[in-house]
Design an enzyme around this catalytic site. Structure first.
Site, PDB file in Angstrom:
ATOM      1  N   GLU A 203      42.088  16.519  22.823  1.00 15.69           N
ATOM      2  CA  GLU A 203      43.637  16.626  22.950  1.00 15.69           C
ATOM      3  C   GLU A 203      43.918  15.938  21.822  1.00 15.69           C
ATOM      4  OE1 GLU A 203      44.615  15.552  26.869  1.00 15.69           O
ATOM      5  OE2 GLU A 203      43.421  17.065  27.950  1.00 15.69           O
ATOM      6  N   LYS A 336      48.324  23.202  37.301  1.00 19.72           N
ATOM      7  CA  LYS A 336      47.838  23.922  36.202  1.00 19.72           C
ATOM      8  C   LYS A 336      47.589  25.423  36.800  1.00 19.72           C
ATOM      9  CE  LYS A 336      45.021  19.988  34.587  1.00 19.72           C
ATOM     10  NZ  LYS A 336      43.637  19.203  34.680  1.00 19.72           N
TER      11      LYS A 336
HETATM   12  P1  PGA Z   1      40.621  19.247  31.515  1.00 21.00           P
HETATM   13  O1  PGA Z   1      41.323  17.797  31.566  1.00 21.00           O
HETATM   14  O2  PGA Z   1      41.630  20.258  31.130  1.00 21.00           O
HETATM   15  O3  PGA Z   1      39.494  19.057  30.518  1.00 21.00           O
HETATM   16  O4  PGA Z   1      40.273  19.403  32.921  1.00 21.00           O
HETATM   17  C1  PGA Z   1      42.687  17.377  31.496  1.00 21.00           C
HETATM   18  C2  PGA Z   1      42.983  16.581  32.827  1.00 21.00           C
HETATM   19  O5  PGA Z   1      42.047  16.249  33.540  1.00 21.00           O
HETATM   20  O6  PGA Z   1      44.146  16.403  33.203  1.00 21.00           O
HETATM   21 ZN    ZN Z   2      43.433  14.806  34.961  1.00 20.28          ZN
END
Ligand code: PGA
Ligand code: ZN
Length: 417
Positions: A203, A336
């Site tokens: 990220e 998400k």
């Molecule tokens: P991931 O991590 O997109 O790799 O699942 C992001 C998070 O855990 O917030």
């Molecule tokens: Zn997370």
């Protein structure tokens, strides 16, 4: 009235920021279109309880189902009828958690339909999701130092060491502050870690040979300096993504970098110490995603001063969130869309959370695309924060869109906490 009927859907595979092949779709109406490519969580970091990304046979099988079943069913539907389309996607899948077609397959379609409707009506997408004003800007939660499943080599055990600027005047200022803190941390790491060569994780958070406490100390130093210069408050947070270092056989959290293990009780004490010592405002996934009770204890003891946030444990899933609310496991939750497969599913979970006074944090994935839809969701659904990294085109795509939205709104309207 402009015709928002879906006339055509195209699809292909492209690559997300980690270089993993991913699904992209274009949804067309007669006078508009919407394109979305799917983000992807890291192996070892994706939640156990989230919808699988694709069909059991993988991306190719998802594309076959798309071609044969989904596209023919969506053509002719009205892109404005988001709920109806999302119900149709849910029915076409027919399993409780998009196990047949995959959460990514469904989420890109659901989101591209919304984008196409907004484009046809010539309105920004946030206005499609909430027509009646009352839009608010989320505070950007920036990932500064990474570890866990998002990095390689010796690095902190916790996945994300975060900051959030509070009381900023504009979205642009908030984003800029995170960028300045990130830059300052880079300079401090050069001094602290002789092996540091400017490495970053998935990220674009810095990654270095540090313990979690070292990482927090460095961020604290950088944040203090920038906060003083800018006259704002900068608070720190963590996403432990604790599933990755939870050992279910021994009942301990394994901190490899520190060379230590912690029982759930010791983990609770440790997190409490960190909250007090670093004045943390946010702790995400401090325990493994089955342990509602430890979450609840942390929330009971520290929820008045720190947002205890549920990501992998709730997985944007309505039922898992409902259980967590009953137990008092969190004061905030991550949303998400690809964890639950549709915009409507994500919205229903977010509404449930807000109805119980949980703060909503809309989040990117570690593998991202240039899609900026989550910026619109955050504004329409009054998210308290958006977690979208700090640097990198795919991270800034969302943040830059928030600057544009702020301009459209005419004046900054940060959410009240
Ligand atoms: P991931 O991590 O997109 O790799 O699942 C992001 C998070 O855990 O917030
Ligand atoms: Zn997370």
């Amino acid at each position: 009235m402009l015709d928002t009927t879906i006339t055509k859907i195209e699809y292909r595979t492209v690559f997300e920021s980690r270089g993993v092949e991913t699904l992209e779709v274009d949804v067309f109406t007669q006078k508009g279109s919407g394109r979305v490519a799917a983000p992807f969580g890291a192996p070892g970091s994706r939640g156990e309880f989230e919808a699988p990304a694709y069909a059991p046979g993988g991306l190719r099988e998802s594309m076959e189902i798309l071609e044969k079943v989904i596209i023919p069913s969506l053509i002719g539907q009205d892109a404005l009828e988001q709920e109806k389309i999302d119900t149709l996607l849910t029915q076409l899948d027919g399993t409780p958690n998009f196990e047949k077609i995959g959460g990514n397959t469904s989420a890109v379609l659901s989101t591209a339909v919304a984008k196409a409707a907004a484009d046809t009506l010539k309105i920004p997408m946030f206005q499609l999701f909430r027509r009646d004003a009352g839009w608010t800007l989320p505070y950007p939660l920036g990932n500064m130092i990474g570890g866990g499943a998002h990095s390689l080599g010796p690095a902190p055990d916790m996945q994300e060491h975060l900051v959030v600027p509070i009381g900023t005047h504009t979205m642009k200022q908030a984003i800029e502050i995170n960028l300045k803190v990130h830059e300052e941390i880079g300079k401090l790491l050069e001094i602290k870690d002789p092996g540091f060569a400017g490495g970053t994780d998935d990220e674009n958070a810095w990654t270095a040979n540090l313990t979690d406490v070292d990482a927090l100390q460095i961020i604290n130093q950088a944040a203090d300096k920038i906060a003083d210069a800018e006259g704002v408050q900068i608070r720190m947070g963590l996403d432990l993504a604790a599933d990755r270092f939870w050992d279910p056989e021994r009942n301990v959290y394994r901190y490899q970098r520190e060379g230590k293990t912690r029982t759930p009780q010791q983990q609770l004490d440790f997190l409490g110490e960190l909250i007090d010592r670093f004045h943390l405002i946010y702790v995400e996934d401090g325990f493994n995603s089955k342990d509602y009770d430890s979450f609840a204890l942390l929330n009971k003891n520290f929820g008045d001063r720190c947002l205890i946030c549920a990501d992998d444990i709730y997985a944007s899933n309505y039922e898992r969130t409902r259980i967590g609310i009953e137990k008092g496991s969190a004061g905030a939750m991550i949303i998400k869309p690809n964890q639950v497969g549709t915009i409507t599913g994500a919205k229903n979970t977010a509404s449930l959370a807000k109805a119980h006074r949980l703060k909503v944090v809309i989040s990117h994935r570690s593998g991202e695309t240039a899609d900026d839809s989550i910026a619109h969701l955050a504004v329409a659904w009054n998210a308290s924060m958006i977690k979208s990294g700090v640097r990198g085109g795919e991270r800034l795509a969302k943040l830059n869109e928030l600057i544009r939205i702020e301009n459209t709104l005419g004046k900054p309207q940060f959410i009240r906490w």
